[in-house]
Design a protein around this motif. Structure first.
Motif, PDB file in Angstrom:
ATOM      1  N   ALA A 143     -10.019  -2.091  13.458  1.00  0.00           N
ATOM      2  CA  ALA A 143      -8.863  -2.992  13.575  1.00  0.00           C
ATOM      3  C   ALA A 143      -9.018  -4.222  12.699  1.00  0.00           C
ATOM      4  N   GLY A 144     -10.237  -4.558  12.321  1.00  0.00           N
ATOM      5  CA  GLY A 144     -10.468  -5.682  11.433  1.00  0.00           C
ATOM      6  C   GLY A 144     -10.191  -5.371   9.978  1.00  0.00           C
ATOM      7  N   LEU A 145     -10.082  -4.088   9.659  1.00  0.00           N
ATOM      8  CA  LEU A 145      -9.715  -3.662   8.311  1.00  0.00           C
ATOM      9  C   LEU A 145      -8.275  -3.175   8.258  1.00  0.00           C
ATOM     10  N   LEU A 146      -7.806  -2.619   9.345  1.00  0.00           N
ATOM     11  CA  LEU A 146      -6.455  -2.058   9.415  1.00  0.00           C
ATOM     12  C   LEU A 146      -5.615  -2.964  10.303  1.00  0.00           C
ATOM     13  N   THR A 147      -5.408  -2.586  11.539  1.00  0.00           N
ATOM     14  CA  THR A 147      -4.804  -3.472  12.532  1.00  0.00           C
ATOM     15  C   THR A 147      -4.935  -2.798  13.878  1.00  0.00           C
ATOM     16  N   GLN A 148      -4.498  -3.465  14.931  1.00  0.00           N
ATOM     17  CA  GLN A 148      -4.538  -2.890  16.264  1.00  0.00           C
ATOM     18  C   GLN A 148      -3.134  -2.908  16.855  1.00  0.00           C
ATOM     19  N   ILE A 149      -2.594  -1.755  17.124  1.00  0.00           N
ATOM     20  CA  ILE A 149      -1.313  -1.697  17.818  1.00  0.00           C
ATOM     21  C   ILE A 149      -1.484  -2.294  19.214  1.00  0.00           C
ATOM     22  N   GLY A 150      -0.572  -3.174  19.592  1.00  0.00           N
ATOM     23  CA  GLY A 150      -0.604  -3.725  20.940  1.00  0.00           C
ATOM     24  C   GLY A 150      -1.168  -5.118  21.039  1.00  0.00           C
ATOM     25  N   ALA A 152      -2.473  -8.468  19.480  1.00  0.00           N
ATOM     26  CA  ALA A 152      -2.643  -9.390  18.353  1.00  0.00           C
ATOM     27  C   ALA A 152      -3.965 -10.126  18.452  1.00  0.00           C
ATOM     28  N   THR A 153      -4.365 -10.490  19.674  1.00  0.00           N
ATOM     29  CA  THR A 153      -5.616 -11.238  19.835  1.00  0.00           C
ATOM     30  C   THR A 153      -6.800 -10.431  19.320  1.00  0.00           C
ATOM     31  N   TYR A 154      -6.813  -9.137  19.604  1.00  0.00           N
ATOM     32  CA  TYR A 154      -7.909  -8.275  19.151  1.00  0.00           C
ATOM     33  C   TYR A 154      -7.856  -8.100  17.639  1.00  0.00           C
ATOM     34  N   SER A 155      -6.678  -7.759  17.127  1.00  0.00           N
ATOM     35  CA  SER A 155      -6.541  -7.511  15.695  1.00  0.00           C
ATOM     36  C   SER A 155      -6.919  -8.737  14.864  1.00  0.00           C
ATOM     37  N   LYS A 241     -15.524   8.097   8.965  1.00  0.00           N
ATOM     38  CA  LYS A 241     -15.390   8.046   7.511  1.00  0.00           C
ATOM     39  C   LYS A 241     -13.939   7.881   7.058  1.00  0.00           C
ATOM     40  N   GLN A 242     -12.993   8.350   7.894  1.00  0.00           N
ATOM     41  CA  GLN A 242     -11.595   8.288   7.479  1.00  0.00           C
ATOM     42  C   GLN A 242     -11.065   6.865   7.417  1.00  0.00           C
ATOM     43  N   VAL A 243     -11.766   5.922   8.017  1.00  0.00           N
ATOM     44  CA  VAL A 243     -11.317   4.526   7.979  1.00  0.00           C
ATOM     45  C   VAL A 243     -11.260   4.025   6.538  1.00  0.00           C
ATOM     46  N   LEU A 244     -12.229   4.434   5.720  1.00  0.00           N
ATOM     47  CA  LEU A 244     -12.238   3.987   4.327  1.00  0.00           C
ATOM     48  C   LEU A 244     -10.999   4.487   3.593  1.00  0.00           C
ATOM     49  N   GLU A 245     -10.609   5.735   3.837  1.00  0.00           N
ATOM     50  CA  GLU A 245      -9.424   6.280   3.177  1.00  0.00           C
ATOM     51  C   GLU A 245      -8.167   5.566   3.676  1.00  0.00           C
ATOM     52  N   MET A 246      -8.099   5.277   4.976  1.00  0.00           N
ATOM     53  CA  MET A 246      -6.968   4.522   5.525  1.00  0.00           C
ATOM     54  C   MET A 246      -6.890   3.138   4.885  1.00  0.00           C
ATOM     55  N   TYR A 247      -8.038   2.515   4.708  1.00  0.00           N
ATOM     56  CA  TYR A 247      -8.101   1.174   4.116  1.00  0.00           C
ATOM     57  C   TYR A 247      -7.632   1.212   2.659  1.00  0.00           C
ATOM     58  N   ARG A 248      -7.996   2.281   1.961  1.00  0.00           N
ATOM     59  CA  ARG A 248      -7.555   2.424   0.576  1.00  0.00           C
ATOM     60  C   ARG A 248      -6.040   2.603   0.504  1.00  0.00           C
ATOM     61  N   HIS A 249      -5.489   3.397   1.414  1.00  0.00           N
ATOM     62  CA  HIS A 249      -4.038   3.584   1.442  1.00  0.00           C
ATOM     63  C   HIS A 249      -3.331   2.256   1.710  1.00  0.00           C
ATOM     64  N   LYS A 250      -3.876   1.482   2.607  1.00  0.00           N
ATOM     65  CA  LYS A 250      -3.295   0.168   2.917  1.00  0.00           C
ATOM     66  C   LYS A 250      -3.265  -0.700   1.666  1.00  0.00           C
ATOM     67  N   GLY A 251      -4.370  -0.767   0.958  1.00  0.00           N
ATOM     68  CA  GLY A 251      -4.441  -1.610  -0.232  1.00  0.00           C
ATOM     69  C   GLY A 251      -3.604  -1.098  -1.382  1.00  0.00           C
TER      70      GLY A 251
END
Length: 271
Positions: A143-150, A152-155, A241-251
């Motif tokens: 969630a610190g690289l992407l986000t957290q649904i629900g 805001a305090t956590y994200s 490992k998929q977090v890195l690919e998600m992060y790349r898509h975001k950027g």
């Protein structure tokens, strides 16, 4: 960094990822202070690990968002084992959901998920600079690289934790201070299911989002990944490992990613 013969403090060590880190550190020859807000949980983990690896851990109840209590943990480590070599800032909370989160909710999340890291670094980094080495491991979240649904305090606080770890690495990485940042998705801990158990629509959606996005890993598996990264002195620790690919898509296309996240949230909420 090899952890054998090192002295470590693990916060949030009374279970979950923290408890698994304690066990793995002790098995690899480290001495560990097990810290948790739940003193009984910390003691249980310590006793279990000591049964397998005698004399490797001590426990303490502590609110690690409090500078005085972090100082107490450092003093305990020094009196029992010697100067602290490694600090695992692992304690964290999920936080309230939605814009209804009040000032006290924000204060608590910022204190536990961010300021606890800052306060520990303020105490330890000067000592490590004098000694020429030290290791700070920050538990953030995907969630610190992407986000957290629900939530805001956590994200927001997990984004900030990643940012602080980056800053530590950039500022002190050439002066013997090693920094790693752990950003997992779903891990089989009580924290993961708090949203589901809350009955709150956004909280339940947050749990579903994490459990649907990838495998829910066991804490022991995460601890193995963390210690391998520490040995290699890698900054970003991604058990999923998929977090890195998600992060790349975001950027690569931020607006497209945001549209996709909105659609995903609508699906989770049944809108």
């Amino acid at each position: 960094m090899k952890v054998a013969q090192k002295v470590a403090i693990v916060t949030g060590g009374g279970g979950g990822i923290g408890g698994a880190l304690v066990a793995r550190l002790a098995a690899d020859g480290a001495k560990v202070v097990v810290a948790d807000l739940d003193e009984a949980a910390a003691r249980t983990v310590s006793e279990k690990v000591n049964a397998a690896h005698p004399g490797t851990t001590v426990s303490a109840g502590a609110d690690v968002s409090d500078t005085a209590q972090i100082s107490r943990l450092i003093a305990l480590a020094e009196s029992e084992f010697g100067p602290v070599d490694m600090y695992f800032a692992n304690a964290g909370i999920t936080g309230a959901t939605g814009l209804d989160a009040g000032e006290s909710d924000w204060d608590l999340s910022i204190d536990v998920n961010l300021r606890a890291h800052i306060r520990a670094a303020q105490l330890l980094v000067p000592q490590w600079l004098d000694r020429g080495e030290g290791y700070f491991v920050s538990t953030a979240s995907a969630a610190g690289l992407l986000t957290q649904i629900g939530s805001a305090t956590y994200s927001v606080t997990k984004h900030a934790a990643v940012g602080f770890a980056e800053w530590l690495n950039v500022t002190y990485g050439d002066r013997g201070i090693r920094v790693s940042c752990l950003c997992p998705m779903g891990v089989n801990t009580k924290l993961l299911y708090e949203g589901q158990e809350s009955g709150d629509a956004l909280g339940m959606a947050a749990t579903r989002a994490v459990t649907a996005a990838g495998d829910v890993l066991e804490p022991d598996a995460v601890a193995d990944v963390v210690l391998a990264a520490v040995e290699d002195e890698r900054f970003l620790i991604l058990p999923h490992k998929q977090v890195l690919e998600m992060y790349r898509h975001k950027g690569a296309d931020y607006d497209r990613w945001l549209r996709g996240m909105r659609r995903y949230q609508q699906t989770l909420l049944g809108d």
